[in-house]
Design a protein around this motif. Structure first.
Motif, PDB file in Angstrom:
ATOM      1  N   THR A 243       0.846  -1.194   0.000  1.00 62.03           N
ATOM      2  CA  THR A 243       0.000   0.000   0.000  1.00 62.03           C
ATOM      3  C   THR A 243       0.880   1.241   0.000  1.00 62.03           C
ATOM      4  O   THR A 243       1.873   1.306   0.739  1.00 62.03           O
ATOM      5  N   LEU A 244       0.536   2.204  -0.831  1.00 58.04           N
ATOM      6  CA  LEU A 244       1.251   3.475  -0.826  1.00 58.04           C
ATOM      7  C   LEU A 244       0.768   4.339   0.334  1.00 58.04           C
ATOM      8  O   LEU A 244      -0.423   4.333   0.680  1.00 58.04           O
ATOM      9  N   SER A 245       1.675   5.087   0.936  1.00 54.14           N
ATOM     10  CA  SER A 245       1.310   5.993   2.032  1.00 54.14           C
ATOM     11  C   SER A 245       0.431   7.125   1.503  1.00 54.14           C
ATOM     12  O   SER A 245       0.297   7.322   0.288  1.00 54.14           O
ATOM     13  N   ALA A 246      -0.156   7.871   2.393  1.00 57.28           N
ATOM     14  CA  ALA A 246      -1.092   8.945   2.028  1.00 57.28           C
ATOM     15  C   ALA A 246      -0.439  10.016   1.150  1.00 57.28           C
ATOM     16  O   ALA A 246      -1.113  10.656   0.338  1.00 57.28           O
TER      17      ALA A 246
ATOM     18  N   ALA B 295       4.848   8.658  -0.685  1.00 54.43           N
ATOM     19  CA  ALA B 295       6.309   8.660  -0.527  1.00 54.43           C
ATOM     20  C   ALA B 295       6.857   7.315  -0.075  1.00 54.43           C
ATOM     21  O   ALA B 295       8.051   7.043  -0.219  1.00 54.43           O
ATOM     22  N   GLU B 296       6.007   6.463   0.516  1.00 57.69           N
ATOM     23  CA  GLU B 296       6.463   5.184   1.044  1.00 57.69           C
ATOM     24  C   GLU B 296       5.541   4.048   0.583  1.00 57.69           C
ATOM     25  O   GLU B 296       4.368   4.258   0.276  1.00 57.69           O
ATOM     26  N   ILE B 297       6.110   2.851   0.558  1.00 55.54           N
ATOM     27  CA  ILE B 297       5.335   1.651   0.274  1.00 55.54           C
ATOM     28  C   ILE B 297       5.373   0.761   1.500  1.00 55.54           C
ATOM     29  O   ILE B 297       6.456   0.447   2.019  1.00 55.54           O
ATOM     30  N   GLN B 298       4.198   0.357   1.954  1.00 56.57           N
ATOM     31  CA  GLN B 298       4.102  -0.537   3.106  1.00 56.57           C
ATOM     32  C   GLN B 298       3.853  -1.952   2.613  1.00 56.57           C
ATOM     33  O   GLN B 298       2.862  -2.226   1.947  1.00 56.57           O
TER      34      GLN B 298
END
Length: 364
Positions: free
Chosen positions: A245-248, A251-254
């Protein structure tokens, strides 16, 4: 010109669509490989070129000529089948000459063409044998000779090497590739073997469920797969895929195993899909232990070794990582072989990852 063009071609059997609106252009003198899993429609596509299957809707062109209703014998194509389709009671010479005799060519012309084809394929010494006295590779050469001798505008190959052993397949695919380049004849080759496709084709068309999923050079398909299906189908071993999942802010991938910053190459695409689900793809050669690479930007995975495949020059290791549905496949140095059950850490080269939309499965 012997280019081939499919224009919105549909092939149906009753209510079942086998080919679902195919748009594909094959260039003059090109070696095009049609690849995909069983039942994807690749052999049906080949048989439509040959005239062995009728087109339901759409148009098919060979050169400038629309051939939808042209009889197979008038299309100037030659087909090599998986089963060789040799006449067992005829000699090699008679098998190769059979089509020429049907066309009522003069005997001296037939003899010249047969001898020329036999020399090209290195089987002049086999001309008086019958198929039962030949090996599988020799029979395949006879089938090729029967196609070559007609000097067609288009060669069609329907999984011609699937009956051969592994070593002979490697040898024959090299010979077919050299032969096509020497004769400069437009060729369409069907296979379910993506290694065969990657090593033989000028371009590859990937079919899945009657749809064209991507067409391009072998490296284009390998380096920039257009969707999740192509990403997993092209390459051995398969590309690793993890749902994330991409952050809001994008900038990050979880991932289930942790999170990492989106690499520079994907920042724009990720920003446009902020907060959405994505598939992260990374190939086994971009997944290695920390002491076996010099990558600058990495993410670390830890898990238990479940399968070890020793290939001589390297080892392929399947690692069960907590939270990930599929085993992660990594490549390692052949002299540092882990054992089943070992806990190991591997790192992903984040500069070489691929991102696919979590809903459409298309490349972002």
């Amino acid at each position: 010109m012997a280019s081939i063009k499919f224009d919105k071609v549909v092939k149906s059997y009753g209510d079942v669509n086998i080919i679902k609106g195919l748009d594909l252009e094959i260039k003059d003198k090109e070696f095009m490989v049609l690849v995909g899993p069983s039942g994807c429609g690749k052999s049906t596509t080949l048989r439509m070129i040959a005239g062995l299957e009728e087109i339901t809707t759409g148009d098919l062109f060979i050169g400038e000529r629309r051939v939808n209703n042209v009889h197979p014998k008038d299309r100037d194509v030659a087909m090599v089948f998986q089963s060789y389709a040799l006449y067992p009671h005829m000699t090699v010479r008679e098998n190769i000459a059979f089509g020429l005799r049907l066309r009522k060519l003069p005997k001296d012309e037939i003899d010249r063409l047969v001898n020329e084809a036999a020399q090209t394929l290195g089987m002049a010494h086999l001309l008086d044998r019958k198929p039962k006295a030949l090996s599988g590779g020799q029979r395949q050469r006879v089938a090729l000779g029967r196609a070559i001798v007609r000097k067609p505008s288009v060669f069609l190959f329907d999984e011609p090497l699937s009956n051969l052993d592994a070593e002979l397949r490697v040898q024959m695919r090299a010979e077919i590739g050299k032969l096509q380049k020497r004769l400069a004849i437009t060729s369409v080759y069907v296979t379910h073997d993506q290694v065969e496709a990657m090593t033989m084709g000028d371009r590859i068309a990937v079919l899945h469920d009657g749809n064209l999923r991507q067409v391009g050079t072998p490296l284009e398909l390998y380096d920039t797969p257009a969707n999740l299906f192509v990403a997993q189908f092209i390459g051995t071993p398969n590309m690793n895929i993890a749902k994330g999942t991409l952050s809001a802010d994008g900038a990050e991938i979880q991932l289930p195993s942790g999170k990492f910053a989106v690499p520079d190459a994907w920042k724009e695409a990720a920003k446009g899909a902020a907060g959405k689900s994505v598939y992260v793809g990374f190939r086994p050669e971009h997944t290695r232990p920390g002491d076996e690479h010099e990558w600058k930007n990495t993410a670390t995975l830890e898990g238990s070794v479940e399968i070890v495949e020793t290939l001589g020059h390297e080892v392929v290791v399947y690692v069960a990582v907590e939270g990930m549905e599929e085993r992660v496949i990594a490549k390692m140095d052949a002299h540092k072989v882990p054992s089943h059950g070992d806990r190991i850490k591997v790192e992903i080269n984040l500069e070489r990852i691929h991102l696919f939309d979590g809903d459409t499965q298309e490349r972002m």
